[in-house]
Design a protein around this motif. Structure first.
Motif, PDB file in Angstrom:
ATOM      1  N   PHE A  41       0.827  -1.213   0.000  1.00 34.52           N
ATOM      2  CA  PHE A  41       0.000   0.000   0.000  1.00 34.52           C
ATOM      3  C   PHE A  41       0.857   1.257   0.000  1.00 34.52           C
ATOM      4  O   PHE A  41       0.403   2.321  -0.402  1.00 34.52           O
ATOM      5  CB  PHE A  41      -0.939  -0.011   1.216  1.00 34.52           C
ATOM      6  CG  PHE A  41      -1.956   1.099   1.217  1.00 34.52           C
ATOM      7  CD1 PHE A  41      -3.055   1.064   0.379  1.00 34.52           C
ATOM      8  CD2 PHE A  41      -1.817   2.186   2.072  1.00 34.52           C
ATOM      9  CE1 PHE A  41      -3.996   2.083   0.381  1.00 34.52           C
ATOM     10  CE2 PHE A  41      -2.750   3.214   2.079  1.00 34.52           C
ATOM     11  CZ  PHE A  41      -3.853   3.157   1.236  1.00 34.52           C
ATOM     12  N   ARG A  42       2.103   1.158   0.452  1.00 36.76           N
ATOM     13  CA  ARG A  42       2.966   2.327   0.634  1.00 36.76           C
ATOM     14  C   ARG A  42       4.000   2.535  -0.472  1.00 36.76           C
ATOM     15  O   ARG A  42       4.774   3.482  -0.405  1.00 36.76           O
ATOM     16  CB  ARG A  42       3.710   2.216   1.972  1.00 36.76           C
ATOM     17  CG  ARG A  42       2.813   2.001   3.163  1.00 36.76           C
ATOM     18  CD  ARG A  42       2.003   3.210   3.470  1.00 36.76           C
ATOM     19  NE  ARG A  42       1.169   2.964   4.653  1.00 36.76           N
ATOM     20  CZ  ARG A  42       0.125   3.678   4.967  1.00 36.76           C
ATOM     21  NH1 ARG A  42      -0.223   4.691   4.214  1.00 36.76           N
ATOM     22  NH2 ARG A  42      -0.581   3.393   6.025  1.00 36.76           N
ATOM     23  N   GLN A 166     -14.275   4.054  12.547  1.00 34.45           N
ATOM     24  CA  GLN A 166     -13.192   3.448  11.778  1.00 34.45           C
ATOM     25  C   GLN A 166     -13.698   3.118  10.381  1.00 34.45           C
ATOM     26  O   GLN A 166     -14.892   2.877  10.181  1.00 34.45           O
ATOM     27  CB  GLN A 166     -12.681   2.176  12.452  1.00 34.45           C
ATOM     28  CG  GLN A 166     -11.956   2.432  13.757  1.00 34.45           C
ATOM     29  CD  GLN A 166     -11.343   1.154  14.290  1.00 34.45           C
ATOM     30  OE1 GLN A 166     -11.971   0.108  14.304  1.00 34.45           O
ATOM     31  NE2 GLN A 166     -10.096   1.259  14.732  1.00 34.45           N
ATOM     32  N   LEU A 167     -12.743   3.085   9.436  1.00 30.91           N
ATOM     33  CA  LEU A 167     -13.096   2.822   8.045  1.00 30.91           C
ATOM     34  C   LEU A 167     -11.941   2.096   7.374  1.00 30.91           C
ATOM     35  O   LEU A 167     -10.772   2.411   7.627  1.00 30.91           O
ATOM     36  CB  LEU A 167     -13.366   4.151   7.325  1.00 30.91           C
ATOM     37  CG  LEU A 167     -13.881   4.061   5.901  1.00 30.91           C
ATOM     38  CD1 LEU A 167     -14.927   5.141   5.661  1.00 30.91           C
ATOM     39  CD2 LEU A 167     -12.753   4.212   4.907  1.00 30.91           C
ATOM     40  N   ARG A 168     -12.298   1.125   6.534  1.00 31.45           N
ATOM     41  CA  ARG A 168     -11.282   0.455   5.699  1.00 31.45           C
ATOM     42  C   ARG A 168     -11.617   0.765   4.252  1.00 31.45           C
ATOM     43  O   ARG A 168     -12.608   0.289   3.719  1.00 31.45           O
ATOM     44  CB  ARG A 168     -11.282  -1.053   5.918  1.00 31.45           C
ATOM     45  CG  ARG A 168     -10.213  -1.714   5.064  1.00 31.45           C
ATOM     46  CD  ARG A 168      -9.760  -3.042   5.629  1.00 31.45           C
ATOM     47  NE  ARG A 168      -8.589  -3.483   4.899  1.00 31.45           N
ATOM     48  CZ  ARG A 168      -8.625  -4.442   3.978  1.00 31.45           C
ATOM     49  NH1 ARG A 168      -9.744  -5.070   3.703  1.00 31.45           N
ATOM     50  NH2 ARG A 168      -7.527  -4.784   3.356  1.00 31.45           N
ATOM     51  N   PRO A 169     -10.797   1.614   3.597  1.00 29.94           N
ATOM     52  CA  PRO A 169     -11.059   1.975   2.205  1.00 29.94           C
ATOM     53  C   PRO A 169     -11.038   0.757   1.296  1.00 29.94           C
ATOM     54  O   PRO A 169     -10.450  -0.271   1.627  1.00 29.94           O
ATOM     55  CB  PRO A 169      -9.908   2.921   1.846  1.00 29.94           C
ATOM     56  CG  PRO A 169      -9.355   3.367   3.148  1.00 29.94           C
ATOM     57  CD  PRO A 169      -9.609   2.266   4.123  1.00 29.94           C
ATOM     58  N   ASP A 173      -5.066  -3.811  -0.341  1.00 22.93           N
ATOM     59  CA  ASP A 173      -4.089  -3.778   0.747  1.00 22.93           C
ATOM     60  C   ASP A 173      -4.261  -2.586   1.696  1.00 22.93           C
ATOM     61  O   ASP A 173      -3.359  -2.275   2.472  1.00 22.93           O
ATOM     62  CB  ASP A 173      -2.646  -3.782   0.213  1.00 22.93           C
ATOM     63  CG  ASP A 173      -2.355  -5.005  -0.634  1.00 22.93           C
ATOM     64  OD1 ASP A 173      -2.661  -6.122  -0.167  1.00 22.93           O
ATOM     65  OD2 ASP A 173      -1.847  -4.848  -1.763  1.00 22.93           O
ATOM     66  N   ALA A 174      -5.402  -1.901   1.628  1.00 25.55           N
ATOM     67  CA  ALA A 174      -5.614  -0.735   2.489  1.00 25.55           C
ATOM     68  C   ALA A 174      -5.771  -1.173   3.944  1.00 25.55           C
ATOM     69  O   ALA A 174      -6.448  -2.151   4.235  1.00 25.55           O
ATOM     70  CB  ALA A 174      -6.851   0.040   2.055  1.00 25.55           C
ATOM     71  N   PRO A 175      -5.155  -0.431   4.858  1.00 26.70           N
ATOM     72  CA  PRO A 175      -5.327  -0.720   6.283  1.00 26.70           C
ATOM     73  C   PRO A 175      -6.646  -0.119   6.787  1.00 26.70           C
ATOM     74  O   PRO A 175      -7.342   0.603   6.070  1.00 26.70           O
ATOM     75  CB  PRO A 175      -4.129  -0.006   6.917  1.00 26.70           C
ATOM     76  CG  PRO A 175      -3.847   1.131   5.994  1.00 26.70           C
ATOM     77  CD  PRO A 175      -4.198   0.639   4.613  1.00 26.70           C
TER      78      PRO A 175
END
Length: 184
Positions: A41-42, A166-169, A173-175
């Motif tokens: 993701f980075r 909280q949210l997971r996009p 591989d988004a955290p």
């Protein structure tokens, strides 16, 4: 920041795409550890792919900070549109069903603040934050922050942000992020 003489330049989506080399340089200069971690993701390539998608968003707004003509940081975001997907992946919130109702004029999504590592701790991020949000007509702003990014989290709290869930996009591989909001 008193020793800095920052200047700012504002970019719409087309101008931001034209400034891709500066955006990439600032990403690399501000995310060395994250890039080196190997987290898919980075990576710079994954970041640039996301940037391309972000700049296709209507009303994309970016500010770059300069010191003595050198780009040292940037911030960007966009207003959430009615029927958009920003709130998809929301995991925890008890703010009611209307919290995620967007009109295109209600919420500005602050997507990114980055400052080259050599300039961290000198008030550049706060100046970028204020420059970008100070010109926004929306009623509130939202952002996503890693719950383990203690430094950024503390800064956002000082700047008036409040965690609401909280949210997971939907990105691969988004955290999972904490969702912060503040009135504008």
């Amino acid at each position: 920041m008193s020793d800095l003489q920052l200047t700012f330049q504002r970019f719409d989506a087309a101008a931001a795409r034209d400034a891709i080399d500066v955006v990439e340089q600032l990403y690399v200069a501000s995310h060395e550890e994250a890039i080196a971690s190997g987290d898919p993701f980075r990576t710079t390539e994954t970041f640039l792919h996301r940037f391309d998608r972000y700049t296709s968003t209507p009303a994309f707004d970016m500010v770059i900070a300069y010191e003595s003509g050198q780009a040292i940081g940037l911030a960007w975001g966009w207003p959430l549109r009615a029927g958009g997907t920003w709130w998809d992946g929301l995991l925890i919130t008890d703010l009611g069903d209307d919290f995620t109702m967007e009109t295109g004029e209600r919420t500005f999504a602050l997507s990114e603040i980055m400052v080259a590592s050599a300039w961290e701790g000198r008030g550049v991020a706060h100046a970028l934050h204020d420059e970008l949000l100070g010109a926004r007509p929306e009623h509130r702003a939202t952002l996503l922050v890693s719950p383990t990014n203690d430094r950024a989290y503390a800064a956002y709290k000082r700047w008036g942000w409040e965690c609401v869930g909280q949210l997971r996009p939907g990105w691969p591989d988004a955290p999972t992020f904490d969702v912060l909001v503040r009135d504008l």
